[in-house]
Design a protein around this motif. Structure first.
Motif, PDB file in Angstrom:
ATOM      1  N   LEU A 192       0.703  -1.238   0.186  1.00  0.00           N
ATOM      2  CA  LEU A 192       0.049   0.026  -0.224  1.00  0.00           C
ATOM      3  C   LEU A 192       0.885   1.339  -0.107  1.00  0.00           C
ATOM      4  N   LEU A 193       2.159   1.060   0.480  1.00  0.00           N
ATOM      5  CA  LEU A 193       2.889   2.275   0.866  1.00  0.00           C
ATOM      6  C   LEU A 193       3.694   2.648  -0.589  1.00  0.00           C
ATOM      7  N   PHE A 194       4.000   1.434  -1.334  1.00  0.00           N
ATOM      8  CA  PHE A 194       5.094   1.803  -2.399  1.00  0.00           C
ATOM      9  C   PHE A 194       4.353   1.192  -3.820  1.00  0.00           C
ATOM     10  N   GLU A 195       4.780   1.653  -4.747  1.00  0.00           N
ATOM     11  CA  GLU A 195       4.010   1.115  -5.997  1.00  0.00           C
ATOM     12  C   GLU A 195       4.812  -0.334  -6.230  1.00  0.00           C
ATOM     13  N   THR A 196       3.909  -1.004  -7.047  1.00  0.00           N
ATOM     14  CA  THR A 196       4.253  -2.341  -7.138  1.00  0.00           C
ATOM     15  C   THR A 196       5.491  -2.745  -7.725  1.00  0.00           C
ATOM     16  N   TYR A 197       6.044  -1.792  -8.721  1.00  0.00           N
ATOM     17  CA  TYR A 197       7.152  -2.222  -9.419  1.00  0.00           C
ATOM     18  C   TYR A 197       8.353  -2.081  -8.609  1.00  0.00           C
ATOM     19  N   ILE A 198       8.269  -1.351  -7.445  1.00  0.00           N
ATOM     20  CA  ILE A 198       9.399  -1.118  -6.531  1.00  0.00           C
ATOM     21  C   ILE A 198       9.530  -2.375  -5.502  1.00  0.00           C
ATOM     22  N   ILE A 199       8.274  -2.761  -5.083  1.00  0.00           N
ATOM     23  CA  ILE A 199       8.193  -3.957  -4.500  1.00  0.00           C
ATOM     24  C   ILE A 199       8.709  -5.234  -5.027  1.00  0.00           C
ATOM     25  N   ILE A 200       8.544  -5.380  -6.231  1.00  0.00           N
ATOM     26  CA  ILE A 200       8.862  -6.481  -7.184  1.00  0.00           C
ATOM     27  C   ILE A 200      10.442  -6.411  -7.077  1.00  0.00           C
ATOM     28  N   ILE A 201      11.073  -5.054  -7.534  1.00  0.00           N
ATOM     29  CA  ILE A 201      12.572  -4.963  -7.497  1.00  0.00           C
ATOM     30  C   ILE A 201      13.134  -5.674  -6.078  1.00  0.00           C
ATOM     31  N   VAL A 202      12.256  -5.033  -5.067  1.00  0.00           N
ATOM     32  CA  VAL A 202      12.801  -5.279  -3.556  1.00  0.00           C
ATOM     33  C   VAL A 202      12.744  -6.786  -3.349  1.00  0.00           C
ATOM     34  N   LEU A 203      11.875  -7.306  -3.914  1.00  0.00           N
ATOM     35  CA  LEU A 203      11.585  -8.952  -3.764  1.00  0.00           C
ATOM     36  C   LEU A 203      12.615  -9.759  -4.338  1.00  0.00           C
ATOM     37  N   GLU A 204      13.092  -9.316  -5.564  1.00  0.00           N
ATOM     38  CA  GLU A 204      13.961  -9.862  -6.306  1.00  0.00           C
ATOM     39  C   GLU A 204      15.064  -9.971  -5.639  1.00  0.00           C
ATOM     40  N   ILE A 205      15.572  -8.665  -5.060  1.00  0.00           N
ATOM     41  CA  ILE A 205      16.852  -8.515  -4.321  1.00  0.00           C
ATOM     42  C   ILE A 205      16.782  -9.511  -3.185  1.00  0.00           C
ATOM     43  N   LEU A 206      15.755  -9.560  -2.072  1.00  0.00           N
ATOM     44  CA  LEU A 206      15.531 -10.632  -1.327  1.00  0.00           C
ATOM     45  C   LEU A 206      15.518 -12.061  -1.752  1.00  0.00           C
ATOM     46  N   LEU A 248      17.396 -13.011  -4.343  1.00  0.00           N
ATOM     47  CA  LEU A 248      18.920 -13.394  -4.518  1.00  0.00           C
ATOM     48  C   LEU A 248      19.673 -13.406  -3.202  1.00  0.00           C
ATOM     49  N   LEU A 249      19.236 -12.631  -2.263  1.00  0.00           N
ATOM     50  CA  LEU A 249      19.922 -12.973  -0.805  1.00  0.00           C
ATOM     51  C   LEU A 249      19.472 -14.399  -0.345  1.00  0.00           C
ATOM     52  N   ALA A 250      18.567 -14.693  -0.379  1.00  0.00           N
ATOM     53  CA  ALA A 250      17.978 -15.948   0.214  1.00  0.00           C
ATOM     54  C   ALA A 250      18.986 -16.912  -0.638  1.00  0.00           C
ATOM     55  N   PHE A 251      18.876 -16.825  -1.755  1.00  0.00           N
ATOM     56  CA  PHE A 251      19.595 -17.890  -2.704  1.00  0.00           C
ATOM     57  C   PHE A 251      21.198 -17.966  -2.368  1.00  0.00           C
ATOM     58  N   PHE A 252      21.569 -16.686  -1.777  1.00  0.00           N
ATOM     59  CA  PHE A 252      23.062 -16.834  -1.675  1.00  0.00           C
ATOM     60  C   PHE A 252      23.334 -17.313  -0.079  1.00  0.00           C
ATOM     61  N   VAL A 253      22.269 -17.077   0.657  1.00  0.00           N
ATOM     62  CA  VAL A 253      22.298 -17.546   2.188  1.00  0.00           C
ATOM     63  C   VAL A 253      22.101 -19.109   2.036  1.00  0.00           C
ATOM     64  N   PHE A 254      21.476 -19.729   1.102  1.00  0.00           N
ATOM     65  CA  PHE A 254      21.290 -21.117   0.978  1.00  0.00           C
ATOM     66  C   PHE A 254      22.351 -21.949   0.518  1.00  0.00           C
ATOM     67  N   TYR A 255      23.030 -21.328  -0.564  1.00  0.00           N
ATOM     68  CA  TYR A 255      23.898 -21.862  -1.296  1.00  0.00           C
ATOM     69  C   TYR A 255      25.446 -21.567  -0.873  1.00  0.00           C
ATOM     70  N   ARG A 256      25.505 -20.431  -0.358  1.00  0.00           N
ATOM     71  CA  ARG A 256      26.785 -19.932  -0.091  1.00  0.00           C
ATOM     72  C   ARG A 256      27.875 -19.671  -1.349  1.00  0.00           C
ATOM     73  N   LYS A 257      27.072 -19.615  -2.618  1.00  0.00           N
ATOM     74  CA  LYS A 257      27.865 -19.704  -3.640  1.00  0.00           C
ATOM     75  C   LYS A 257      28.007 -18.295  -4.195  1.00  0.00           C
ATOM     76  N   GLN A 258      29.045 -17.550  -4.112  1.00  0.00           N
ATOM     77  CA  GLN A 258      29.185 -16.198  -4.605  1.00  0.00           C
ATOM     78  C   GLN A 258      28.983 -16.267  -6.063  1.00  0.00           C
TER      79      GLN A 258
END
Lengths: 608, 475
Positions: free
Chosen positions: B202-216, B218-228
């Motif tokens: 509700l606070l932000f436009e949808t495209y910003i949320i999608i970008i933030v989710l994408e970054i998250l 990627l982070l999750a991916f990194f956390v799980f695999y530890r493969k830079q």
């Protein structure tokens, strides 16, 4: 024993955490932050609503039509009222002692602590002496309001009026509080959101003696009122006033449209009334008088009165005939003083025979259209009369008939173009062209409003398209979207090439050297095209109708004039239209005798 | 016979009953104060709100006696039947009910108004207790979640149709109960994610949320695999995909919305990413992608829900709470007034019957939804803290009682009671101090109104009855 037993700490923790957050928040609110606290001496806040001035309304040339004048509402807070000099108080407000007591009681019933309106709309003059004494009346204070004023005293139906909101509105829209005003009809209603502006509020600290101690928190929570937006409407005040003069002592209406834009130039409903009557303290009383008037001055005839179009409708039938190749410019039918089919006879008036398309309009020949209409309905290419009727009806509807045009004024009605089902109910299953032949000459079940008729005229002179008629010309930029619907061109189902014959016929009806039904409308210098009509009226004398536009090339104005119970279209409606056109195009009147003749005619008293 | 009676008497938990009567009494005193004004002295006692509330409180004794007299086994045996009855009542009120204050949720029989939603709360509590206490239940199974969800969505849905959003939301508090009974923590995590997403979308436009989710993601991916290296490649794929679609599409169709552009980029990159994952057999990556897409879908549905399901006034209230809109005279009016009233009480309050803000009727719904303002104004910080601590004491006591039950059914029901009360207190008090959206639900035992008082009393005393038989094993 239970693997999830430790989760009880999490649940309990959530409970405790939320309560802890609440207590911290309350600590801030109640102990630390001073902004939510009032001083300990039991001061109270008084909210004074700042009513914005309602937007002004101008005509198309910038002439002021509606403005505001200050008035004062006397408010009372029963809890703070102390004994006062009732005699003096009553005298100044022109009230009896009983009235004062009754109103105080009513205010108490509403609330002991909240202000209620004690006396509404005290004029500036009456208020001046009272203001000096106000401080002696504890618990009373004044709220400034504005009243609508109408310097031109015209256009009551277009401008509309405002009134107090009712419970339904206050419940549905939190913007409105009891006692607020809202547009009830006319542009006051349709552009309410533009005109009303935005209320503001000033919060004052008031001590127990009702003295204002100053503004609360230095106005931190105050909001300024935002002035309502001004409107420029498409009405031409001069033309409107002139039309209202011409229609005085007559019933009916005039609608004039600028064909190239759909802008409504004049919107006359007669009898009309002085818009100032519905403002101020006598509003309710005046409203009752107007409402009970047998001539229905409040009735918005241009949008709500439904009449048959009469012979003016022959223009539409001619166009449909041309489009469907039932007619062609040189197509003639003969007239034997009327139209005969078996035992059926439809009379016509005296003119030469046979006639072609434009002559049929020039002389308004009934027989011609009876032939044409039946030839259309019975044409084998449609397969059945029903199919032919549906085709015919679709053409008619494409002119905006039988539906609301969507003008930006409230209360518009549909009018009526009979459906096939309607005829099936009346005449049984098989539709016969002879049974509905009266549609050929615009009689029968057809019902049109004056605005639709004016729009039809504009469509004819535009050769096949129209813009939805509207009264808004300019409004504040942020509301421009309200205007977008009026920029769209609506095309009829008739090709533009076919309009030439009809326009020619309408020109001859006014200017034909070998006679024409509307010769009375003819004038030097302006090429007026017109068509008379007479709507049969089962309740009394027929209604006189005239549609006209001018000049013939690049038309500037298209209009429909209805004069109720006035007989032939040519007698009254045509000269009125002619004078209106002259007034609009040249701004002078070269035929004072004709003008005099109209102004003096009283078509109402004769019947009452 | 004598024996059984005295047995019940001794086994009742007098601490809970004491807290209950203390809260009801305090509630009545505050209703009296909020309604009290000189003009109403002329009215007869029982036409005033405090007079009527006293009648409702009197009627509570009948309810208490009934709740205590019914055999404990009745509640567990007929739990589903009571639930079905409640659902039928909810359906009936939609058809035959009377609309009061915009919500079609009341049966009006003569002078009595009954709200089936109140009945549905305890009926659902019973049904859930029955369901979750099933001896063979596997709380971690998805099927359990599904059944559980169905049991609460049915009443909540009907109540939502009655246009009573506040009461409908109450049902979601049952997830706390489920949590205690072994709901996988990951659901709780998803719940929190959903709540955060709700606010954020509700606070932000949808495209910003999608970008933030994408970054998250990627982070999750990194956390799980530890493969830079792999993470960087994934990021590069995403970045290039997004840039290509962004500039590509907006070149040809400049009016395309940013959300669509970003989404198209994500879709293209996901296809590439999926192929890579399939090659390297990275199962978790697939799962992350799934969560990412459902989050985006959720963000979209939040906006749809917000714009199309919620009424204008509800939208405005939420926007005011989130600070998207400031409107001290429209939607924010109640809360602003309520905070001024509470704040004006100061540390020790203005004294009983001395409130001015509340007397002047600046605060609407003073005796019902905003009764806490009267406490705040007249009793100050001391009073509000005391009342909140009383509620906390009651909640903690209920948790304690629940935990000492032998039967699973009684324990779960106890948790349900505590959770329902907690939700009401949290939302009601939260809205008066600007921490929760204004959804009209009452403060238990405090707010004026027979229907809610009876509902809470019945809810609570059924548990007190169950607790009095805690040594028995009820199934």
């Amino acid at each position: 024993m239970n693997p999830f037993i430790n989760r009880k700490y999490i649940v309990g923790g959530i409970f405790a955490l939320i309560i802890l957050i609440f207590i911290s928040r309350l600590f801030i609110l109640q102990v630390i932050d001073p902004s939510y606290k009032l001083s300990a001496s039991n001061n109270v806040l008084r909210y004074i609503t700042q009513y914005p001035a309602r937007g002004l309304v101008y005509d198309r040339n910038g002439k002021l039509l509606v403005y505001n004048e200050a008035s004062y509402d006397l408010m009372v807070i029963p809890k703070q009222v102390e004994a006062f000099d009732t005699a003096e108080f009553c005298k100044m407000l022109d009230l009896t002692k009983e009235q004062v007591l009754a109103r105080l009681k009513a205010a108490k019933t509403y609330s002991y602590y909240k202000p209620s309106v004690f006396e509404k709309q005290i004029s500036a003059r009456a208020f001046a002496p009272f203001q000096e004494k106000l401080y002696t009346y504890k618990g009373f204070f004044v709220q400034t309001r504005t009243l609508r004023k109408y310097p031109q005293k015209i256009g009551a139906h277009v401008l509309g009026y405002i009134g107090e909101v009712n419970d339904e509105i206050t419940k549905a829209d939190p913007y409105y509080n009891p006692g607020d005003y809202i547009g009830i009809s006319g542009v006051e209603k349709s552009y309410e959101e533009v005109l009303r502006g935005k209320k503001g509020v000033e919060i004052f600290m008031v001590d127990v003696h009702n003295r204002i101690k100053g503004s609360y928190k230095n106005g931190r929570y105050d909001t300024a009122a935002v002035h309502g937006g001004n409107l420029k409407i498409t009405i031409d005040a001069t033309l409107q006033a002139y039309g209202e003069d011409l229609m005085r002592n007559k019933r009916g209406s005039i609608v004039a449209i600028e064909p190239s834009t759909g802008e409504v130039l004049a919107f006359i409903s007669s009898p009309s009334f002085d818009p100032d009557l519905l403002v101020g303290r006598n509003r309710t009383e005046n409203y009752q008088i107007l409402k009970n008037d047998s001539l229905l001055p409040l009735f918005d005839r241009p949008l709500m009165a439904r009449y048959p179009p009469g012979s003016t409708f022959k223009t539409i039938n001619a166009l449909i005939g041309l489009q469907e190749k039932i007619l062609w410019p040189s197509r003639t039918y003969s007239c034997v003083g009327g139209y005969r089919a078996g035992n059926f006879f439809m009379g016509c008036h005296n003119h030469y025979s046979p006639l072609n398309v434009k002559q049929s309009i020039q002389h308004s020949c009934n027989a011609y259209y009876a032939h044409e209409f039946r030839d259309l309905l019975d044409h084998p290419k449609f397969g059945s009369v029903e199919n032919a009727y549906e085709t015919w009806r679709n053409y008619v509807v494409s002119f905006g008939f039988g539906q609301k045009l969507g003008i930006d004024l409230p209360h518009e009605v549909n009018g009526y173009i009979p459906t096939l089902n309607y005829y099936k109910r009346i005449h049984g299953t098989k539709l016969k062209s002879l049974n509905i032949v009266s549609l050929a000459i615009g009689q029968g079940e057809l019902l049109m409003t004056p605005i639709q008729m004016a729009n039809m005229t504009a469509t004819i002179c535009n050769k096949g398209y129209f813009f939805t008629p509207h009264v808004i010309k300019e409004l504040p930029e942020e509301f421009n979207s309200l205007k977008s619907a009026f920029l769209e061109k609506h095309k009829t189902a008739i090709d533009s090439v076919y309009f030439k014959e009809v326009i020619e016929g309408m020109f001859l009806a006014v200017n034909g050297t070998d006679g024409g039904t509307a010769r009375i409308a003819q004038m030097n210098g302006i090429q007026i095209c017109g068509k008379t009509g007479t709507a049969e009226n089962p309740h009394g004398e027929d209604h006189s109708i005239f549609i006209a536009f001018a000049p013939k090339e690049n038309p500037k104005i298209a209009m429909a004039v209805y004069v109720e119970n006035a007989g032939f279209g040519a007698t009254w409606a045509a000269p009125i239209a002619s004078l209106m056109i002259e007034k609009y195009i040249t701004d002078t009147i070269t035929r004072p005798y004709l003008e005099q003749h109209i102004l003096e005619k009283n078509l109402i008293d004769a019947k009452h | 016979m004598q024996n059984i009676k005295s047995n019940i008497w001794n086994n009742l938990d007098w601490v809970t009953i004491g807290l209950y009567f203390l809260l009801v009494t305090l509630g009545w005193l505050n209703i009296y104060s909020s309604v009290f004004s000189e003009d109403q002295l002329q009215e007869s006692f029982f036409t005033t709100r405090y007079g009527r509330q006293l009648l409702w409180i009197g009627a509570c004794f009948v309810i208490i006696v009934i709740a205590l007299a019914v055999d404990s086994k009745f509640y567990s045996s007929f739990a589903y039947l009571i639930y079905a009855l409640a659902i039928m009542l909810l359906l009936a009120v939609l058809i035959f009910g009377t609309r009061i204050n915009g919500a079609k949720s009341w049966f009006v029989i003569g002078p009595v108004r009954i709200q089936p939603a109140e009945f549905a709360k305890f009926a659902t509590a019973l049904a859930l207790s029955k369901f979750l206490s099933f001896y063979n239940l596997k709380p971690e199974k998805f099927k359990t979640l599904l059944m559980f969800g169905l049991l609460i969505v049915a009443p909540a849905g009907f109540i939502l149709l009655q246009n009573d959003t506040g009461s409908a939301l109450v049902f979601f508090v049952f997830f706390l109960v489920y949590f205690r009974e072994g709901m996988p923590s990951v659901y709780l995590l998803f719940g929190i994610l959903a709540m955060v997403l709700f606010v954020v979308s509700l606070l932000f436009e949808t495209y910003i949320i999608i970008i933030v989710l994408e970054i998250l993601a990627l982070l999750a991916f990194f956390v799980f695999y530890r493969k830079q290296h792999e993470t960087l490649i994934a990021a590069a794929i995403l970045l290039i995909g997004t840039l290509i679609t962004w500039f590509g599409i907006s070149y040809f169709r400049p009016e395309t919305s940013k959300t669509l552009l970003v989404l198209a980029g994500l879709l293209i990159s996901s296809v590439l990413f999926l192929i890579q994952m399939y090659k390297h057999k990275l199962k978790t990556g697939f799962f992350i992608l799934l969560v990412l897409f459902s989050s985006i879908l959720f963000a979209f549905s939040v906006n749809y829900f917000f714009d199309n399901v919620l009424d204008d006034y509800q939208q405005r209230r939420i926007k005011v709470l989130l600070g998207i809109e400031s409107d001290p005279f429209g939607a924010g009016y109640n809360v602003n007034q309520s905070m001024i009233a509470i704040g004006s009480g100061g540390p020790i309050g203005k004294g009983y019957l001395q409130g001015t803000q509340t007397k002047f009727k600046f605060v609407p719904e003073q005796s019902t939804d905003f009764i806490f303002c009267t406490v705040g104004e007249e009793w100050g910080f001391v009073g509000t803290t005391f009342v909140l601590l009383l509620f906390l004491a009651l909640l903690m006591r209920l948790l304690f009682l629940a935990e000492r039950q032998k039967s699973k059914f009684s324990r779960i029901y106890g948790y349900s009671v505590a959770s329902i009360l907690f939700f009401h207190v949290a939302i009601n008090v939260g809205m008066t101090i600007g921490l929760a959206p204004v959804i009209g639900i009452p403060l238990p035992f405090f707010s004026y109104g027979g229907s809610s008082l009876w509902g809470f009393t019945f809810l609570l005393f059924i548990f007190i009855k169950l607790d009095s038989n805690r040594t028995q094993l009820i199934t």
